[in-house]
Write a protein that holds these residues in place. Structure first.
Motif, PDB file in Angstrom:
ATOM      1  N   ARG A  62      19.482   8.675   8.190  1.00 25.13           N
ATOM      2  CA  ARG A  62      19.759   9.186   9.551  1.00 25.13           C
ATOM      3  C   ARG A  62      18.657   8.784  10.519  1.00 25.13           C
ATOM      4  NH1 ARG A  62      20.273  14.537   7.829  1.00 25.13           N
ATOM      5  NH2 ARG A  62      22.017  14.362   6.439  1.00 25.13           N
ATOM      6  N   GLN A  63      17.431   8.832  10.063  1.00 22.41           N
ATOM      7  CA  GLN A  63      16.293   8.529  10.930  1.00 22.41           C
ATOM      8  C   GLN A  63      16.105   7.019  11.119  1.00 22.41           C
ATOM      9  OE1 GLN A  63      14.571  10.881  12.418  1.00 22.41           O
ATOM     10  NE2 GLN A  63      12.945   9.684  13.344  1.00 22.41           N
TER      11      GLN A  63
ATOM     12  N   LEU B 290       7.425  13.716   6.859  1.00 21.36           N
ATOM     13  CA  LEU B 290       7.063  12.335   6.530  1.00 21.36           C
ATOM     14  C   LEU B 290       7.950  11.366   7.302  1.00 21.36           C
ATOM     15  CD1 LEU B 290       6.414  10.823   3.041  1.00 21.36           C
ATOM     16  CD2 LEU B 290       7.918   9.704   4.643  1.00 21.36           C
ATOM     17  N   ILE B 291       9.247  11.651   7.318  1.00 22.27           N
ATOM     18  CA  ILE B 291      10.189  10.789   8.040  1.00 22.27           C
ATOM     19  C   ILE B 291       9.835  10.737   9.519  1.00 22.27           C
ATOM     20  CG2 ILE B 291      12.591  10.578   8.803  1.00 22.27           C
ATOM     21  CD1 ILE B 291      13.377  11.765   6.030  1.00 22.27           C
ATOM     22  N   ASP B 292       9.558  11.892  10.092  1.00 24.30           N
ATOM     23  CA  ASP B 292       9.260  11.971  11.531  1.00 24.30           C
ATOM     24  C   ASP B 292       7.923  11.348  11.897  1.00 24.30           C
ATOM     25  OD1 ASP B 292      11.658  13.329  11.837  1.00 24.30           O
ATOM     26  OD2 ASP B 292      10.712  15.315  11.892  1.00 24.30           O
ATOM     27  N   GLU B 293       6.910  11.517  11.042  1.00 28.06           N
ATOM     28  CA  GLU B 293       5.552  11.095  11.382  1.00 28.06           C
ATOM     29  C   GLU B 293       5.042   9.923  10.565  1.00 28.06           C
ATOM     30  OE1 GLU B 293       2.929  14.422  11.023  1.00 28.06           O
ATOM     31  OE2 GLU B 293       4.236  15.737  12.182  1.00 28.06           O
ATOM     32  N   GLY B 294       5.665   9.669   9.440  1.00 29.94           N
ATOM     33  CA  GLY B 294       5.129   8.697   8.497  1.00 29.94           C
ATOM     34  C   GLY B 294       5.154   7.271   8.996  1.00 29.94           C
TER      35      GLY B 294
ATOM     36  N   ILE C 142       0.859  -1.180   0.000  1.00 29.06           N
ATOM     37  CA  ILE C 142       0.000   0.000   0.000  1.00 29.06           C
ATOM     38  C   ILE C 142       0.896   1.231   0.000  1.00 29.06           C
ATOM     39  CG2 ILE C 142      -1.937  -1.102   1.183  1.00 29.06           C
ATOM     40  CD1 ILE C 142      -0.963   0.340   3.753  1.00 29.06           C
ATOM     41  N   ILE C 143       0.368   2.328  -0.501  1.00 28.19           N
ATOM     42  CA  ILE C 143       1.075   3.606  -0.425  1.00 28.19           C
ATOM     43  C   ILE C 143       0.565   4.291   0.833  1.00 28.19           C
ATOM     44  CG2 ILE C 143       1.563   5.794  -1.560  1.00 28.19           C
ATOM     45  CD1 ILE C 143       0.890   4.335  -4.235  1.00 28.19           C
ATOM     46  N   SER C 144       1.361   4.199   1.885  1.00 26.54           N
ATOM     47  CA  SER C 144       0.914   4.712   3.176  1.00 26.54           C
ATOM     48  C   SER C 144       1.213   6.195   3.357  1.00 26.54           C
ATOM     49  CB  SER C 144       1.554   3.916   4.313  1.00 26.54           C
ATOM     50  OG  SER C 144       2.957   4.062   4.284  1.00 26.54           O
ATOM     51  N   ALA C 145       2.150   6.721   2.553  1.00 29.76           N
ATOM     52  CA  ALA C 145       2.492   8.140   2.660  1.00 29.76           C
ATOM     53  C   ALA C 145       3.031   8.635   1.325  1.00 29.76           C
ATOM     54  CB  ALA C 145       3.528   8.353   3.755  1.00 29.76           C
ATOM     55  N   ALA C 146       2.736   9.892   1.037  1.00 25.48           N
ATOM     56  CA  ALA C 146       3.237  10.526  -0.183  1.00 25.48           C
ATOM     57  C   ALA C 146       3.659  11.950   0.155  1.00 25.48           C
ATOM     58  CB  ALA C 146       2.169  10.529  -1.268  1.00 25.48           C
ATOM     59  N   CYS C 147       4.699  12.417  -0.534  1.00 21.51           N
ATOM     60  CA  CYS C 147       5.236  13.733  -0.233  1.00 21.51           C
ATOM     61  C   CYS C 147       5.593  14.467  -1.516  1.00 21.51           C
ATOM     62  CB  CYS C 147       6.478  13.568   0.640  1.00 21.51           C
ATOM     63  SG  CYS C 147       7.306  15.127   1.031  1.00 21.51           S
ATOM     64  N   ASP C 148       5.197  15.721  -1.568  1.00 22.82           N
ATOM     65  CA  ASP C 148       5.621  16.610  -2.647  1.00 22.82           C
ATOM     66  C   ASP C 148       5.469  18.027  -2.129  1.00 22.82           C
ATOM     67  OD1 ASP C 148       5.958  16.221  -5.927  1.00 22.82           O
ATOM     68  OD2 ASP C 148       5.363  18.243  -5.305  1.00 22.82           O
TER      69      ASP C 148
ATOM     70  N   VAL D 140      -3.856   6.799  -0.829  1.00 15.52           N
ATOM     71  CA  VAL D 140      -2.685   7.223  -0.064  1.00 15.52           C
ATOM     72  C   VAL D 140      -3.110   7.476   1.367  1.00 15.52           C
ATOM     73  CG1 VAL D 140      -0.904   8.989   0.180  1.00 15.52           C
ATOM     74  CG2 VAL D 140      -1.636   8.281  -2.101  1.00 15.52           C
ATOM     75  N   GLY D 141      -2.351   6.925   2.302  1.00 13.52           N
ATOM     76  CA  GLY D 141      -2.684   7.111   3.711  1.00 13.52           C
ATOM     77  C   GLY D 141      -2.579   8.554   4.147  1.00 13.52           C
ATOM     78  N   LYS D 142      -1.374   9.119   4.133  1.00 10.83           N
ATOM     79  CA  LYS D 142      -1.141  10.490   4.561  1.00 10.83           C
ATOM     80  C   LYS D 142      -0.313  11.205   3.498  1.00 10.83           C
ATOM     81  CE  LYS D 142      -1.168   9.977   9.586  1.00 10.83           C
ATOM     82  NZ  LYS D 142      -0.403  10.231  10.808  1.00 10.83           N
ATOM     83  N   THR D 143      -0.484  12.517   3.442  1.00  5.49           N
ATOM     84  CA  THR D 143       0.310  13.311   2.516  1.00  5.49           C
ATOM     85  C   THR D 143       1.101  14.368   3.275  1.00  5.49           C
ATOM     86  OG1 THR D 143      -1.523  14.825   2.096  1.00  5.49           O
ATOM     87  CG2 THR D 143      -1.276  12.958   0.582  1.00  5.49           C
ATOM     88  N   TYR D 144       2.245  14.722   2.712  1.00 10.31           N
ATOM     89  CA  TYR D 144       3.152  15.676   3.343  1.00 10.31           C
ATOM     90  C   TYR D 144       3.735  16.613   2.291  1.00 10.31           C
ATOM     91  CZ  TYR D 144       3.047  12.170   7.046  1.00 10.31           C
ATOM     92  OH  TYR D 144       2.639  11.292   8.004  1.00 10.31           O
ATOM     93  N   VAL D 145       4.002  17.854   2.686  1.00  7.23           N
ATOM     94  CA  VAL D 145       4.685  18.790   1.797  1.00  7.23           C
ATOM     95  C   VAL D 145       6.166  18.899   2.152  1.00  7.23           C
ATOM     96  CG1 VAL D 145       2.634  20.140   1.207  1.00  7.23           C
ATOM     97  CG2 VAL D 145       4.004  20.783   3.196  1.00  7.23           C
ATOM     98  N   ASN D 146       6.593  18.185   3.171  1.00  5.35           N
ATOM     99  CA  ASN D 146       7.977  18.223   3.613  1.00  5.35           C
ATOM    100  C   ASN D 146       8.424  16.798   3.920  1.00  5.35           C
ATOM    101  OD1 ASN D 146      10.044  18.175   5.839  1.00  5.35           O
ATOM    102  ND2 ASN D 146      10.015  20.394   5.453  1.00  5.35           N
ATOM    103  N   HIS D 147       9.498  16.353   3.274  1.00  4.35           N
ATOM    104  CA  HIS D 147       9.923  14.960   3.466  1.00  4.35           C
ATOM    105  C   HIS D 147      10.383  14.690   4.892  1.00  4.35           C
ATOM    106  CE1 HIS D 147      13.985  16.572   2.701  1.00  4.35           C
ATOM    107  NE2 HIS D 147      14.411  15.512   3.349  1.00  4.35           N
ATOM    108  N   GLN D 148      10.916  15.694   5.578  1.00  9.15           N
ATOM    109  CA  GLN D 148      11.356  15.474   6.957  1.00  9.15           C
ATOM    110  C   GLN D 148      10.157  15.199   7.862  1.00  9.15           C
ATOM    111  OE1 GLN D 148      14.730  15.238   7.946  1.00  9.15           O
ATOM    112  NE2 GLN D 148      13.623  14.261   9.620  1.00  9.15           N
TER     113      GLN D 148
END
Length: 103
Positions: free
Chosen positions: A101-102, A74-78, A43-49, A64-72
């Motif tokens: 790093r994460q 997504l990393i922190d919360e995804g 599944i596509i659980s997160a997408a970022c652009d 898509v589960g969640k979307t983000y405008v910042n990849h960091q």
């Protein structure tokens, strides 16, 4: 997170692989469509652009589960097992380093 060996050996997985996709242009659509046509349980659980318009279009085309405008963010919360990086080549390195790093 799971390893690529586990992704390739889908018999070891009991639930779908949760994918995050960063960068939602043409290449990401090819990856998402190929994934949906494959036998891989994913599944596509997160997408970022950074462009909300791209997020909206991608989300309307794919579940898509969640979307983000910042990849960091997504990393922190995804909630994901692995990420597909579909940004221009010049941006790959810094984004991949942030994920490593994460995780």
């Amino acid at each position: 997170p799971i390893t690529m060996t586990q992704v390739m050996n889908m018999e070891t997985l009991r639930s779908p692989v949760r994918l995050a996709i960063v960068g939602l242009g043409f290449v990401s659509r090819i990856h998402a469509e190929s994934l949906l046509l494959s036998s891989v349980p994913a599944i596509i659980s997160a997408a970022c652009d950074r462009w909300e318009e791209a997020l909206s279009l991608f989300q309307s085309s794919f579940k898509v589960g969640k979307t983000y405008v910042n990849h960091q963010q997504l990393i922190d919360e995804g909630d994901y097992d692995c990420a597909i990086i579909c940004v221009p080549n010049s941006l790959h390195s810094s984004i991949v380093h942030d994920f490593l790093r994460q995780n």
